[in-house]
Design a protein around this motif. Structure first.
Motif, PDB file in Angstrom:
ATOM      1  N   PHE A  45       0.841  -1.210   0.000  1.00 49.64           N
ATOM      2  CA  PHE A  45       0.000   0.000   0.000  1.00 49.64           C
ATOM      3  C   PHE A  45       0.874   1.257   0.000  1.00 49.64           C
ATOM      4  O   PHE A  45       0.611   2.201  -0.741  1.00 49.64           O
ATOM      5  N   THR A  46       1.916   1.246   0.838  1.00 49.13           N
ATOM      6  CA  THR A  46       2.785   2.427   0.934  1.00 49.13           C
ATOM      7  C   THR A  46       3.455   2.689  -0.416  1.00 49.13           C
ATOM      8  O   THR A  46       3.498   3.826  -0.894  1.00 49.13           O
ATOM      9  N   GLY A  47       3.965   1.608  -1.044  1.00 47.77           N
ATOM     10  CA  GLY A  47       4.656   1.747  -2.324  1.00 47.77           C
ATOM     11  C   GLY A  47       3.732   2.278  -3.410  1.00 47.77           C
ATOM     12  O   GLY A  47       4.053   3.248  -4.105  1.00 47.77           O
ATOM     13  N   VAL A  48       2.553   1.641  -3.539  1.00 48.40           N
ATOM     14  CA  VAL A  48       1.606   2.045  -4.588  1.00 48.40           C
ATOM     15  C   VAL A  48       1.146   3.493  -4.357  1.00 48.40           C
ATOM     16  O   VAL A  48       1.125   4.310  -5.284  1.00 48.40           O
ATOM     17  N   CYS A  49       0.810   3.804  -3.102  1.00 52.22           N
ATOM     18  CA  CYS A  49       0.313   5.158  -2.807  1.00 52.22           C
ATOM     19  C   CYS A  49       1.423   6.192  -3.043  1.00 52.22           C
ATOM     20  O   CYS A  49       1.152   7.291  -3.555  1.00 52.22           O
ATOM     21  N   PHE A  51       3.861   5.943  -5.176  1.00 52.45           N
ATOM     22  CA  PHE A  51       4.022   6.042  -6.631  1.00 52.45           C
ATOM     23  C   PHE A  51       2.913   6.924  -7.242  1.00 52.45           C
ATOM     24  O   PHE A  51       3.189   7.823  -8.043  1.00 52.45           O
ATOM     25  N   VAL A  52       1.676   6.698  -6.816  1.00 58.18           N
ATOM     26  CA  VAL A  52       0.547   7.489  -7.319  1.00 58.18           C
ATOM     27  C   VAL A  52       0.737   8.964  -6.935  1.00 58.18           C
ATOM     28  O   VAL A  52       0.538   9.878  -7.740  1.00 58.18           O
ATOM     29  N   TRP A  53       1.168   9.181  -5.691  1.00 62.14           N
ATOM     30  CA  TRP A  53       1.388  10.559  -5.220  1.00 62.14           C
ATOM     31  C   TRP A  53       2.446  11.240  -6.094  1.00 62.14           C
ATOM     32  O   TRP A  53       2.278  12.392  -6.501  1.00 62.14           O
ATOM     33  N   LEU A  54       3.530  10.498  -6.397  1.00 61.47           N
ATOM     34  CA  LEU A  54       4.584  11.071  -7.239  1.00 61.47           C
ATOM     35  C   LEU A  54       4.043  11.440  -8.618  1.00 61.47           C
ATOM     36  O   LEU A  54       4.311  12.524  -9.142  1.00 61.47           O
ATOM     37  N   LEU A  55       3.241  10.532  -9.215  1.00 65.79           N
ATOM     38  CA  LEU A  55       2.654  10.781 -10.532  1.00 65.79           C
ATOM     39  C   LEU A  55       1.800  12.046 -10.510  1.00 65.79           C
ATOM     40  O   LEU A  55       1.891  12.891 -11.407  1.00 65.79           O
ATOM     41  N   VAL A  56       0.986  12.174  -9.449  1.00 64.15           N
ATOM     42  CA  VAL A  56       0.103  13.340  -9.344  1.00 64.15           C
ATOM     43  C   VAL A  56       0.936  14.624  -9.231  1.00 64.15           C
ATOM     44  O   VAL A  56       0.653  15.627  -9.887  1.00 64.15           O
ATOM     45  N   MET A  57       2.012  14.547  -8.432  1.00 63.78           N
ATOM     46  CA  MET A  57       2.867  15.729  -8.261  1.00 63.78           C
ATOM     47  C   MET A  57       3.543  16.112  -9.583  1.00 63.78           C
ATOM     48  O   MET A  57       3.654  17.299  -9.919  1.00 63.78           O
ATOM     49  N   VAL A  58       4.004  15.101 -10.342  1.00 61.16           N
ATOM     50  CA  VAL A  58       4.645  15.374 -11.632  1.00 61.16           C
ATOM     51  C   VAL A  58       3.632  16.018 -12.587  1.00 61.16           C
ATOM     52  O   VAL A  58       3.921  17.038 -13.239  1.00 61.16           O
ATOM     53  N   ALA A  59       2.411  15.463 -12.642  1.00 62.31           N
ATOM     54  CA  ALA A  59       1.377  16.003 -13.521  1.00 62.31           C
ATOM     55  C   ALA A  59       1.045  17.437 -13.124  1.00 62.31           C
ATOM     56  O   ALA A  59       0.913  18.323 -13.981  1.00 62.31           O
ATOM     57  N   LEU A  60       0.941  17.666 -11.822  1.00 59.80           N
ATOM     58  CA  LEU A  60       0.626  19.013 -11.332  1.00 59.80           C
ATOM     59  C   LEU A  60       1.736  19.992 -11.701  1.00 59.80           C
ATOM     60  O   LEU A  60       1.488  21.093 -12.211  1.00 59.80           O
ATOM     61  N   GLY A  61       2.990  19.564 -11.469  1.00 60.64           N
ATOM     62  CA  GLY A  61       4.140  20.415 -11.787  1.00 60.64           C
ATOM     63  C   GLY A  61       4.175  20.760 -13.276  1.00 60.64           C
ATOM     64  O   GLY A  61       4.398  21.925 -13.655  1.00 60.64           O
ATOM     65  N   LEU A  62       3.902  19.738 -14.105  1.00 62.71           N
ATOM     66  CA  LEU A  62       3.900  19.922 -15.557  1.00 62.71           C
ATOM     67  C   LEU A  62       2.829  20.926 -15.978  1.00 62.71           C
ATOM     68  O   LEU A  62       3.080  21.844 -16.778  1.00 62.71           O
ATOM     69  N   ALA A  63       1.623  20.787 -15.381  1.00 61.16           N
ATOM     70  CA  ALA A  63       0.511  21.673 -15.722  1.00 61.16           C
ATOM     71  C   ALA A  63       0.840  23.112 -15.328  1.00 61.16           C
ATOM     72  O   ALA A  63       0.609  24.057 -16.098  1.00 61.16           O
ATOM     73  N   LEU A  64       1.415  23.276 -14.129  1.00 64.80           N
ATOM     74  CA  LEU A  64       1.758  24.624 -13.654  1.00 64.80           C
ATOM     75  C   LEU A  64       2.828  25.246 -14.555  1.00 64.80           C
ATOM     76  O   LEU A  64       2.778  26.425 -14.895  1.00 64.80           O
ATOM     77  N   LEU A 104      -5.336  -3.634  -4.933  1.00 65.31           N
ATOM     78  CA  LEU A 104      -5.161  -3.446  -3.493  1.00 65.31           C
ATOM     79  C   LEU A 104      -6.250  -4.176  -2.699  1.00 65.31           C
ATOM     80  O   LEU A 104      -5.978  -4.772  -1.657  1.00 65.31           O
ATOM     81  N   THR A 105      -7.488  -4.142  -3.203  1.00 64.65           N
ATOM     82  CA  THR A 105      -8.582  -4.831  -2.495  1.00 64.65           C
ATOM     83  C   THR A 105      -8.336  -6.336  -2.480  1.00 64.65           C
ATOM     84  O   THR A 105      -8.495  -6.991  -1.444  1.00 64.65           O
ATOM     85  N   THR A 106      -7.906  -6.882  -3.628  1.00 61.09           N
ATOM     86  CA  THR A 106      -7.644  -8.325  -3.687  1.00 61.09           C
ATOM     87  C   THR A 106      -6.503  -8.696  -2.748  1.00 61.09           C
ATOM     88  O   THR A 106      -6.605  -9.668  -1.987  1.00 61.09           O
ATOM     89  N   ALA A 107      -5.425  -7.899  -2.788  1.00 62.55           N
ATOM     90  CA  ALA A 107      -4.277  -8.190  -1.914  1.00 62.55           C
ATOM     91  C   ALA A 107      -4.707  -8.145  -0.455  1.00 62.55           C
ATOM     92  O   ALA A 107      -4.325  -9.004   0.348  1.00 62.55           O
ATOM     93  N   SER A 108      -5.522  -7.153  -0.102  1.00 62.31           N
ATOM     94  CA  SER A 108      -5.986  -6.996   1.277  1.00 62.31           C
ATOM     95  C   SER A 108      -6.855  -8.191   1.679  1.00 62.31           C
ATOM     96  O   SER A 108      -6.705  -8.743   2.779  1.00 62.31           O
TER      97      SER A 108
END
Ligand code: CUA
Length: 339
Positions: A45-49, A51-64, A104-108
Motif C-alpha cells: 500500500f505504501t509503495g503504490v500510494c 508512486f501514485v502521489w509522485l505521478l500526481v505531483m509530476v502532472a501538477l508540476g507539468l501543468a503549472l 489493493l482490495t484483492t491483496a488486502s
C-alpha cells in the motif's frame, strides 16, 4: 545545509535504534506468518500510494509549468485537439485508478483471509476476555481438567498456530500484538476470533488498541513464544494448584490474604480464594509483570501495588485494603512465592 545534514543523521539514527529496540513490538518487524503478510500488505500500500502521489505531483508540476509558459490552452475555449487529449488523459487515469483499487482490495482480502479461523487443524485455543484494564485468559482443552485460567501473559509454542477467541466484559477493547498479528476489537456480547503464530522464540509486547478508559495505556500484555517442550512444561505448572507456603512468613501471608477482601476478587487455586473479578493469582509470580504490564514482577512491586493501587494505576478497580506494615510484608512475601 549543514544543519539539515545533522537532522537527517539524527533521524536515521533514531530509525535504526528504534528498529532494534522495538523489534518485540513493531508491525514492520513481523515475527510470524500472519504478521508477515500484514507487513507485506503495508509495504505494498505504501509503495503504490507513494508512486501514485509522485505521478500526481509530476502532472501538477507539468501543468503549472505549461500554464506559466503560456503553453496551456484555455479550457473554456472550444479546441478539439485539447478535448481529445483531455478525454485520453482522464479515461487513462480512471482506468488506472480502478485497476489499482482492484489490485489493493484483492491483496488486502488475500492477506486478511489467512488470519481468520478456518478450523481444521489442531490449533492452540485461548479465550481472551478484555476487562478494564487487564486481560483474562483461559487456555481451552478438550479435556476439562486441562483447562486453566491466567492473566496478561500469553505463552505459546513457537511455530504452532494459535486461535484466540476474544470477548469483552465491559467496554470495547482491542487486542493488538504488532509483531505477531493485526488488531482485532473485543466487543461486549459479540465474540471474535484471531489466528496468529510466532516463527521465532521471544517475548512480544501487546497493547490494548482501543481507548477504553483511564488506564487504557496501561492495558498491556506479553506473548511469550517458547519451544514446544518449554511451553508444555509451563502448561503443566499452570495446571497445578498454587505453591504451598514455604515458611512461617508466607503462611501468615496466606492467612492475611484469605482473611481480607482480596478473596472477593482474586482466585488462588488450592486455597479458599475464588474471586473472579480480578486476575487469577495462582501463579502470579511466574509472570514477567503485574497489573497488566504496569510493573515488573518483584516482591517490592507487588507490595507497592497492594499498598496503594490508585497510586500505581489511577482509576483501577482494585480498592485499597487496609493492611498493617507487618501484614503487607507477609502478603507480598506470599504472593511473590506463587511461581
Ligand atoms: Cu482496553 Cu484500551
Amino acid at each position: 545545509m549543514h544543519r539539515f545534514g545533522r537532522s537527517a543523521a539524527v533521524f536515521f539514527l533514531l530509525v535504526l535504534t528504534s528498529a532494534n529496540s522495538t523489534e518485540w513490538q513493531s508491525a514492520i518487524h513481523p515475527q510470524g506468518a500472519q504478521a508477515h503478510s500484514l507487513a507485506n500488505l503495508f509495504w505494498l500500500f505504501t509503495g503504490v500510494c507513494a508512486f501514485v502521489w509522485l505521478l500526481v505531483m509530476v502532472a501538477l508540476g507539468l501543468a503549472l509549468w505549461r500554464r506559466q509558459r503560456g503553453l496551456a490552452s484555455d479550457p473554456f475555449e472550444h479546441d478539439p485537439r485539447f478535448e481529445r487529449g483531455a478525454t485520453f488523459v482522464i479515461s487513462t487515469a480512471g482506468a488506472a485508478t480502478v485497476t489499482v483499487l482492484i489490485v489493493l482490495t484483492t491483496a488486502s482480502f488475500l492477506a486478511t483471509s489467512g488470519m481468520s479461523d478456518n478450523g481444521g487443524e489442531d490449533m492452540l485455543s485461548i479465550h481472551v476476555t478484555g476487562h478494564q484494564w487487564w486481560w483474562e485468559l483461559r487456555y481451552e482443552d478438550t479435556e476439562p481438567q486441562r483447562i486453566f485460567p491466567s492473566a496478561n501473559e500469553i505463552h505459546i509454542p513457537v511455530g504452532r498456530r494459535v486461535r484466540v477467541t476474544l470477548s469483552a466484559d465491559d467496554v470495547i477493547h482491542s487486542f493488538w500484538v504488532p509483531s505477531l498479528a493485526g488488531k482485532q476489537d473485543l466487543i461486549p456480547g459479540r465474540d471474535k476470533a484471531l489466528v496468529f503464530s510466532a516463527a521465532r522464540q521471544g517475548i512480544y509486547r501487546g497493547q490494548c488498541a482501543e481507548f477504553c478508559g483511564l488506564q487504557h495505556a496501561h492495558m498491556a500484555m506479553l506473548v511469550v513464544a517458547e519451544p514446544p517442550q518449554a511451553f508444555e512444561a509451563w502448561r503443566e505448572v499452570q495446571l497445578k494448584a498454587a505453591a504451598q507456603p514455604s515458611d512461617t512468613e508466607q503462611l501468615r501471608g496466606r492467612d492475611v490474604f484469605l482473611g481480607k477482601p482480596c478473596v472477593a476478587c482474586h482466585a488462588i487455586r488450592g486455597t479458599a480464594a475464588g474471586g473472579k473479578t480480578g486476575p487469577d493469582l495462582t501463579h502470579v509470580a511466574g509472570r514477567h509483570t503485574i497489573a497488566a504490564g504496569r510493573l515488573p514482577t518483584s516482591r517490592g512491586s507487588i507490595a507497592a501495588f497492594v499498598v496503594d493501587p490508585q497510586q500505581i494505576k489511577p482509576g483501577v478497580h482494585m480498592p485499597r485494603v487496609d493492611l498493617s506494615p507487618d501484614e503487607l510484608n507477609a502478603v507480598s512475601g506470599y504472593l511473590a512465592g506463587l511461581q
